[in-house]
Design a protein around this motif. Structure first.
Motif, PDB file in Angstrom:
ATOM      1  N   THR A  83      93.451  75.672  15.720  1.00  0.00           N
ATOM      2  CA  THR A  83      92.238  76.159  15.799  1.00  0.00           C
ATOM      3  C   THR A  83      91.435  75.928  17.032  1.00  0.00           C
ATOM      4  OG1 THR A  83      91.891  76.892  13.554  1.00  0.00           O
ATOM      5  CG2 THR A  83      90.246  77.287  14.907  1.00  0.00           C
ATOM      6  N   MET A 131      85.655  79.038  22.628  1.00  0.00           N
ATOM      7  CA  MET A 131      85.833  80.532  22.921  1.00  0.00           C
ATOM      8  C   MET A 131      86.970  80.678  23.930  1.00  0.00           C
ATOM      9  SD  MET A 131      82.075  81.757  24.356  1.00  0.00           S
ATOM     10  CE  MET A 131      81.273  81.049  22.995  1.00  0.00           C
ATOM     11  N   TYR A 152      92.931  80.458  22.940  1.00  0.00           N
ATOM     12  CA  TYR A 152      93.535  81.193  21.850  1.00  0.00           C
ATOM     13  C   TYR A 152      93.936  80.134  20.638  1.00  0.00           C
ATOM     14  CZ  TYR A 152      94.132  85.384  24.612  1.00  0.00           C
ATOM     15  OH  TYR A 152      94.126  86.428  25.423  1.00  0.00           O
ATOM     16  N   SER A 153      93.997  80.573  19.402  1.00  0.00           N
ATOM     17  CA  SER A 153      94.604  79.634  18.526  1.00  0.00           C
ATOM     18  C   SER A 153      95.784  79.986  18.171  1.00  0.00           C
ATOM     19  CB  SER A 153      93.590  79.829  17.220  1.00  0.00           C
ATOM     20  OG  SER A 153      92.227  79.459  17.559  1.00  0.00           O
ATOM     21  N   ASN A 176      93.694  85.630  18.314  1.00  0.00           N
ATOM     22  CA  ASN A 176      92.361  85.506  18.985  1.00  0.00           C
ATOM     23  C   ASN A 176      91.294  85.270  18.211  1.00  0.00           C
ATOM     24  OD1 ASN A 176      91.854  87.713  18.005  1.00  0.00           O
ATOM     25  ND2 ASN A 176      92.021  89.406  19.514  1.00  0.00           N
ATOM     26  N   LYS A 177      90.042  85.327  18.688  1.00  0.00           N
ATOM     27  CA  LYS A 177      88.954  84.834  17.893  1.00  0.00           C
ATOM     28  C   LYS A 177      88.666  85.812  16.697  1.00  0.00           C
ATOM     29  CE  LYS A 177      87.346  81.111  19.549  1.00  0.00           C
ATOM     30  NZ  LYS A 177      87.192  79.853  18.574  1.00  0.00           N
ATOM     31  N   SER A 178      89.146  87.122  16.691  1.00  0.00           N
ATOM     32  CA  SER A 178      88.964  87.896  15.661  1.00  0.00           C
ATOM     33  C   SER A 178      90.144  87.925  14.817  1.00  0.00           C
ATOM     34  CB  SER A 178      89.208  89.491  16.239  1.00  0.00           C
ATOM     35  OG  SER A 178      87.831  89.543  17.180  1.00  0.00           O
ATOM     36  N   ASN A 179      90.879  86.759  14.864  1.00  0.00           N
ATOM     37  CA  ASN A 179      92.182  86.486  14.006  1.00  0.00           C
ATOM     38  C   ASN A 179      93.169  87.642  14.016  1.00  0.00           C
ATOM     39  OD1 ASN A 179      91.573  83.976  12.916  1.00  0.00           O
ATOM     40  ND2 ASN A 179      90.327  85.106  11.295  1.00  0.00           N
TER      41      ASN A 179
END
Length: 334
Positions: A162, A166, A169-170, A189-192
């Motif tokens: 993770t 911001m 990416y994860s 991305n941050k919105s999974n």
């Protein structure tokens, strides 16, 4: 006296009745401590994956998926006299394959002349993750075990990397619990939302190297392609005044585009150990101002912006916010 004897007997009976449960609780607590001690951490699993990826002989069939486009590919990896050798090919369409060995990577494509390039950079699938320094990387990523599942018929464990900010990416990585080789990688991305996925559909680990790629290593490699020297200055006349946390500048020069008589293009490359981002800066070709263009395929972004008298192109597996901040930070070098 009789009263004291009665109390002694009563105490003995209580101890006899309670002891099994007491011992059971102690044994259960001890077992939990032992289990906790031997349970590998996410970092331990990731290090095992790196070792297996570099040292084992294996064959992978896998799928690359991005924006509903699926591309089947193959990787055959082996270790020959202490040196790694990797064969890679696309399984659909015209023949496209490569062989990396002994400091070179040779390309073979149907209808084109084969050629080699001198490089020690690992170009195989999962290479960026497999070569990442996870210990120093924990400044920018957090590692967490998500659970166990089954990928390509293999028992696997999922580990999430993770991003702590911001600007990157994860990732979620599934590892084979038998060999510790990577079986699946998702860029999120941050919105999974999954932007890109690489998933193994067949894994075969062998004791000895694949005889076919061993024979290929014995063959003479195609001639090395010597690219024209395009660098005209050691350092670009522009600089980045902002870098995403954990990124470093690994290349900074100015050169002309091959086969084009154009003004020199400034080129800056930054890298965080997993992701490489290329920044191209050139004299603006349009009279319009503050134009921008965004093209994205999977996790890879091409961001173009025209500002003042320059045009900036940022290319890499980064969020749009990161590309915008990089472009906005470009200033004339002092």
């Amino acid at each position: 006296m009789k009263h004291r004897s009665f109390l002694v007997v009563l105490f003995s009976v209580i101890v006899f009745l309670v002891s099994p449960q007491l011992y059971a609780n102690q044994e259960e607590a001890s077992q939990q401590i032992i289990t906790k001690q031997v349970q590998p951490s996410a970092l331990t699993y990731l290090k095992k994956m790196q070792q297996a990826y570099k040292e084992l002989n294996y064959e992978l069939l896998y799928l690359n998926t991005a924006q509903n486009q699926i591309e089947p590919k193959q990787l055959i990896h082996g270790v020959l006299d202490g040196q790694r050798i990797a064969y890679f090919c696309y399984l659909n369409g015209g023949i496209r394959e490569s062989l990396q060995f002994d400091g070179k990577i040779s390309y073979y494509q149907q209808g084109n002349q084969a050629y080699s390039l001198v490089t020690n950079r690992d170009h195989s699938v999962f290479a960026n993750i497999a070569n990442f320094n996870f210990e120093s990387g924990n400044k920018n990523y957090e590692y967490l075990i998500l659970g166990k599942s089954r990928i390509a018929g293999k028992r696997s464990i999922a580990i999430r990397m993770t991003s702590k900010d911001m600007y990157r990416y994860s990732y979620i990585i599934w590892l084979d619990l038998g060999s510790y080789l990577p079986l699946r990688l998702e860029t999120i991305n941050k919105s999974n939302l999954i932007l890109e996925q690489t998933m193994v559909v067949s894994l075969n680990v062998t004791e000895s190297i694949n005889p076919w790629i061993k024979r290929m290593s014995d063959q003479k490699a195609p001639d090395v392609l010597h690219l024209p020297q395009t660098t005209v200055k050691d350092v670009a006349p522009w600089e980045l005044t902002w870098l995403p946390p954990g990124f470093k500048i690994i290349k900074d020069d100015q050169h002309k585009l091959m086969l084009h008589d154009t003004d020199p293009i400034s080129y800056i490359m930054i890298n965080d150990g997993i992701v490489s981002v290329s920044v191209y800066i050139s004299t603006k070709k349009s009279t319009l101002t503050q134009q921008q263009n965004i093209i994205q395929r999977g996790g890879t972004l091409l961001y173009t912006k025209q500002q003042e008298n320059i045009e900036v192109n940022v290319i890499g597996e980064i969020p749009l916010l990161t590309a915008e901040k990089i472009a906005a930070s470009i200033k004339a070098a002092k």
